[in-house]
Design an enzyme around this catalytic site. Structure first.
Site, PDB file in Angstrom:
ATOM      1  N   ASP A   1       0.844  -1.179   0.000  1.00  0.00           N
ATOM      2  CA  ASP A   1       0.000   0.000   0.000  1.00  0.00           C
ATOM      3  C   ASP A   1       0.887   1.238   0.000  1.00  0.00           C
ATOM      4  O   ASP A   1       2.083   1.142   0.215  1.00  0.00           O
ATOM      5  CB  ASP A   1      -0.932   0.014   1.215  1.00  0.00           C
ATOM      6  CG  ASP A   1      -0.225  -0.478   2.459  1.00  0.00           C
ATOM      7  OD1 ASP A   1       0.959  -0.124   2.648  1.00  0.00           O
ATOM      8  OD2 ASP A   1      -0.854  -1.208   3.235  1.00  0.00           O
TER       9      ASP A   1
ATOM     10  N   ASP B   1      11.583   4.010  12.436  1.00  0.00           N
ATOM     11  CA  ASP B   1      12.475   3.037  13.055  1.00  0.00           C
ATOM     12  C   ASP B   1      13.808   2.853  12.313  1.00  0.00           C
ATOM     13  O   ASP B   1      14.870   3.122  12.840  1.00  0.00           O
ATOM     14  CB  ASP B   1      11.765   1.698  13.298  1.00  0.00           C
ATOM     15  CG  ASP B   1      10.920   1.232  12.115  1.00  0.00           C
ATOM     16  OD1 ASP B   1      10.981   1.848  11.032  1.00  0.00           O
ATOM     17  OD2 ASP B   1      10.188   0.229  12.276  1.00  0.00           O
TER      18      ASP B   1
ATOM     19  N   ASP C   1       1.450   4.919   1.618  1.00  0.00           N
ATOM     20  CA  ASP C   1       1.118   5.891   2.654  1.00  0.00           C
ATOM     21  C   ASP C   1       1.670   7.252   2.232  1.00  0.00           C
ATOM     22  O   ASP C   1       2.701   7.337   1.576  1.00  0.00           O
ATOM     23  CB  ASP C   1       1.718   5.473   3.996  1.00  0.00           C
ATOM     24  CG  ASP C   1       1.121   4.170   4.500  1.00  0.00           C
ATOM     25  OD1 ASP C   1      -0.026   3.876   4.132  1.00  0.00           O
ATOM     26  OD2 ASP C   1       1.802   3.451   5.251  1.00  0.00           O
TER      27      ASP C   1
HETATM   28  P1  ATP Z   1       5.160  -3.326   5.358  1.00  0.00           P
HETATM   29  O1  ATP Z   1       5.710  -3.268   3.990  1.00  0.00           O
HETATM   30  O2  ATP Z   1       5.139  -4.694   5.874  1.00  0.00           O
HETATM   31  O3  ATP Z   1       3.868  -2.592   5.534  1.00  0.00           O
HETATM   32  P2  ATP Z   1       6.190  -1.060   6.713  1.00  0.00           P
HETATM   33  O4  ATP Z   1       7.585  -0.652   7.044  1.00  0.00           O
HETATM   34  O5  ATP Z   1       5.455  -0.231   5.737  1.00  0.00           O
HETATM   35  O6  ATP Z   1       6.237  -2.568   6.259  1.00  0.00           O
HETATM   36  P3  ATP Z   1       4.118  -0.336   8.505  1.00  0.00           P
HETATM   37  O7  ATP Z   1       3.695  -0.968   9.783  1.00  0.00           O
HETATM   38  O8  ATP Z   1       3.162  -0.240   7.397  1.00  0.00           O
HETATM   39  O9  ATP Z   1       5.409  -1.134   8.053  1.00  0.00           O
HETATM   40  O10 ATP Z   1       4.670   1.092   8.905  1.00  0.00           O
HETATM   41  C1  ATP Z   1       4.782   2.167   7.988  1.00  0.00           C
HETATM   42  C2  ATP Z   1       5.957   3.062   8.377  1.00  0.00           C
HETATM   43  O11 ATP Z   1       5.763   3.595   9.681  1.00  0.00           O
HETATM   44  C3  ATP Z   1       7.293   2.336   8.451  1.00  0.00           C
HETATM   45  O12 ATP Z   1       7.922   2.244   7.202  1.00  0.00           O
HETATM   46  C4  ATP Z   1       8.057   3.198   9.418  1.00  0.00           C
HETATM   47  O13 ATP Z   1       8.560   4.341   8.786  1.00  0.00           O
HETATM   48  C5  ATP Z   1       6.991   3.638  10.397  1.00  0.00           C
HETATM   49  N1  ATP Z   1       6.900   2.718  11.541  1.00  0.00           N
HETATM   50  C6  ATP Z   1       6.115   1.629  11.651  1.00  0.00           C
HETATM   51  N2  ATP Z   1       6.264   1.020  12.835  1.00  0.00           N
HETATM   52  C7  ATP Z   1       7.175   1.746  13.500  1.00  0.00           C
HETATM   53  C8  ATP Z   1       7.738   1.640  14.802  1.00  0.00           C
HETATM   54  N3  ATP Z   1       7.421   0.657  15.613  1.00  0.00           N
HETATM   55  N4  ATP Z   1       8.636   2.590  15.163  1.00  0.00           N
HETATM   56  C9  ATP Z   1       8.963   3.599  14.348  1.00  0.00           C
HETATM   57  N5  ATP Z   1       8.468   3.739  13.120  1.00  0.00           N
HETATM   58  C10 ATP Z   1       7.578   2.844  12.694  1.00  0.00           C
HETATM   59 MG    MG Z   2       3.308  -0.461   5.198  1.00  0.00          MG
END
Ligand code: ATP
Ligand code: MG
Length: 500
Positions: A119, A195, A121
């Site tokens: 997705d 993160d 964001d």
């Molecule tokens: P995926 O592709 O599996 O969705 P993702 O990195 O996009 O992985 P999300 O949970 O969708 O994971 O989180 C979106 C964004 O928010 C991350 O890329 C990161 O920048 C931030 N983020 C998510 N969780 C955390 C956390 N626990 N601490 C700090 N930043 C976070």
């Molecule tokens: Mg994501």
């Protein structure tokens, strides 16, 4: 390689706004290297190099106001066409209204790594109300930290206002876990509170520039997962980041930076302090990531598999259960690779099956009638795990359907098989049966029979049916003898026993 973009060092123009003192954009980008003190013969000495590296790699303690590297498309290779139309339109509308707006986080990371994002964001400096007013089909969600869901065609985009990093006064629990982070901030602060460096990237569809505050592009190209700031502190703030480190490294084939990896073993216990629903969400992402087998192996390598999913502990410690679960996860990964849909019900049915088997065995040993005992065992397991795992009623229904089908595959006489193959959950039930056979729980004969049956034409099917009354008689005669395989279920029942 799966990595788009040019991994070679190159100078690039662009706005070149990297802050030399902080050395941001250092690795991979010659433009921004701080000046070297020359060693003997004009080469930098090892100690100078170490000093240089320290300077270049220093981050975290640096103020979040440092100017980012502006990385042009020639270096990262991501064209705007790879961003979904809805995300492009959303950024465009926000920018037209004078706001900053970028695709952010996992989507940018995945695009640079050559993976299709799940997705898109969006991050913006517009407030939720401002965002809301620009899109007719949008709504503000979330109480604690408001974000806006913007509907574009069939897509829903999550638009978040830049959020500030944790300050000294952030509310934390006694272990240092952050309880609230709901302050708007600058774009630099928004990057700093993320993160990993590879997750703090912003893509501007209008200019195809990636804005990189923390060397994320270089880290990604060098296949390293690096934390923004001090990993120990960041794990303390949010222990789920340990799980995310393992999941993302498995998904992207990244190596954990030693500083990211080293503290995990010692800090894994902090995970107990995280609300179950939160842990469960991350665990689901891991299991459905398409790299579940790799991720579970890595969890073990890092000593993180205990306490994450209580049932994973139980299962991975029984040899038969482990084989079953790992086969199931391999099947899940294969489905993701093939672009097929995934059903949480099926996954949970596999994860919990050996608990059901144990509970069922215990009941039969107490003299309960097999089939009612199975239903009791199913309820027992779902009652205990259902709440812990936040399993919804609907998913619980799917799980039970799959389990309840299992003994019915034994019945291969009369109209039974014809009725069975008409059931909506037949396919899932059959896949599950196959998994049981492949893991050695039951023999291959039953799934093979069903496979033949499904492939045969009507006349051949009729010929395959077992004699209507034979199984019952045979079982009666063989009472007292140890029957083999799952067919043992009914034979073990004391006649007229139990309360069914
Ligand atoms: P995926 O592709 O599996 O969705 P993702 O990195 O996009 O992985 P999300 O949970 O969708 O994971 O989180 C979106 C964004 O928010 C991350 O890329 C990161 O920048 C931030 N983020 C998510 N969780 C955390 C956390 N626990 N601490 C700090 N930043 C976070
Ligand atoms: Mg994501």
């Amino acid at each position: 390689s799966a990595y788009a973009g040019n991994p070679q060092k190159r100078n690039f123009s662009g706005s070149g706004s990297c802050n030399r003192r902080r050395g941001c954009g250092g690795r991979g980008f010659q433009l921004s290297l701080p000046p070297l003190e020359a060693g003997p013969a004009g080469f930098p000495s090892p100690s100078m190099i170490r000093k240089l590296l320290r300077r270049v790699f220093r981050r975290g303690e640096s103020a979040p106001s440092g100017a980012p590297a502006m990385i042009p498309v020639a270096h990262h290779g991501v064209r705007r066409e790879r961003v979904s139309p809805g995300a492009r339109r959303t950024c465009d509308t926000l920018q037209q209204a004078g706001h900053k707006a970028y695709v952010v986080g996992g989507a940018v990371r995945d695009l640079i790594a050559g993976i299709e994002p799940k997705d898109f964001d969006i991050a913006t400096d517009a407030t939720p109300e401002q965002v809301r007013s620009l899109f007719r089909r949008s709504r503000i969600i979330g109480r604690r930290f408001q974000i806006v869901h913007v509907m574009q065609g069939g897509e829903t985009l999550e638009v978040s206002t830049f959020r500030a990093a944790h300050g000294e006064h952030t509310l934390k629990d006694e272990h240092g876990r952050v309880l609230r982070d709901n302050v708007f901030g600058t774009m630099a602060e928004d990057a700093a509170r993320r993160d990993f460096t590879v997750n703090a990237l912003y893509f501007d569809p209008a200019t195809e520039t990636v804005i990189d505050y923390h060397h994320g592009v270089a880290d990604l190209q060098q296949k390293t997962l690096r934390m923004i700031g001090d990993p120990r502190l960041r794990y303390r703030e949010d222990p789920v980041r340990m799980l995310r480190a393992v999941r993302l490294s498995a998904k992207l084939g990244l190596t954990l930076d030693p500083a990211v990896r080293a503290p995990i073993r010692g800090m894994a216990d902090l995970m107990e302090n995280v609300p179950a629903a939160r842990l469960f969400d991350e665990m689901l992402k891991l299991l459905f990531s398409g790299h579940a087998v790799e991720a579970v192996h890595r969890l073990r390598d890092e000593g993180l598999h205990h306490g994450l999913l209580p049932l994973l502990d139980v299962i991975l410690e029984q040899p038969l259960g482990e084989k079953f679960v790992m086969l199931a996860l391999a099947g899940t990964d294969a489905r993701v690779a093939a672009g097929k849909s995934l059903s949480p019900g099926y996954l949970f049915a596999t994860l919990l099956w050996h608990e059901v088997l144990a509970a069922w065995e215990a009941r039969k040993a107490r003299g309960e009638v097999p089939i009612p005992a199975l239903y009791e065992a199913m309820d027992e397991v779902l009652e205990v795990q259902g709440e812990k795992l936040a399993i919804t009623r609907r998913i619980a229904g799917d799980i039970k359907d799959i389990w309840a089908l299992q003994p019915r595959f034994e019945k291969r006489a009369g109209k039974y098989p014809y009725r069975l193959i008409e059931l909506p959950r037949f396919r899932a039930g059959y896949d599950f049966l196959l998994l049981r056979a492949e893991s050695g729980e039951i023999g291959m004969d039953v799934p093979e029979w069903w496979d033949d049956f499904l492939r045969s034409d009507p006349a051949a099917r009729d010929a395959m049916l077992l004699p209507e009354s034979a199984p019952r008689k045979k079982r009666r005669r063989s009472r007292g003898r140890r029957a083999s395989g799952a067919g043992a279920a009914e034979g073990d029942a004391p006649e007229g026993g139990g309360d069914a």
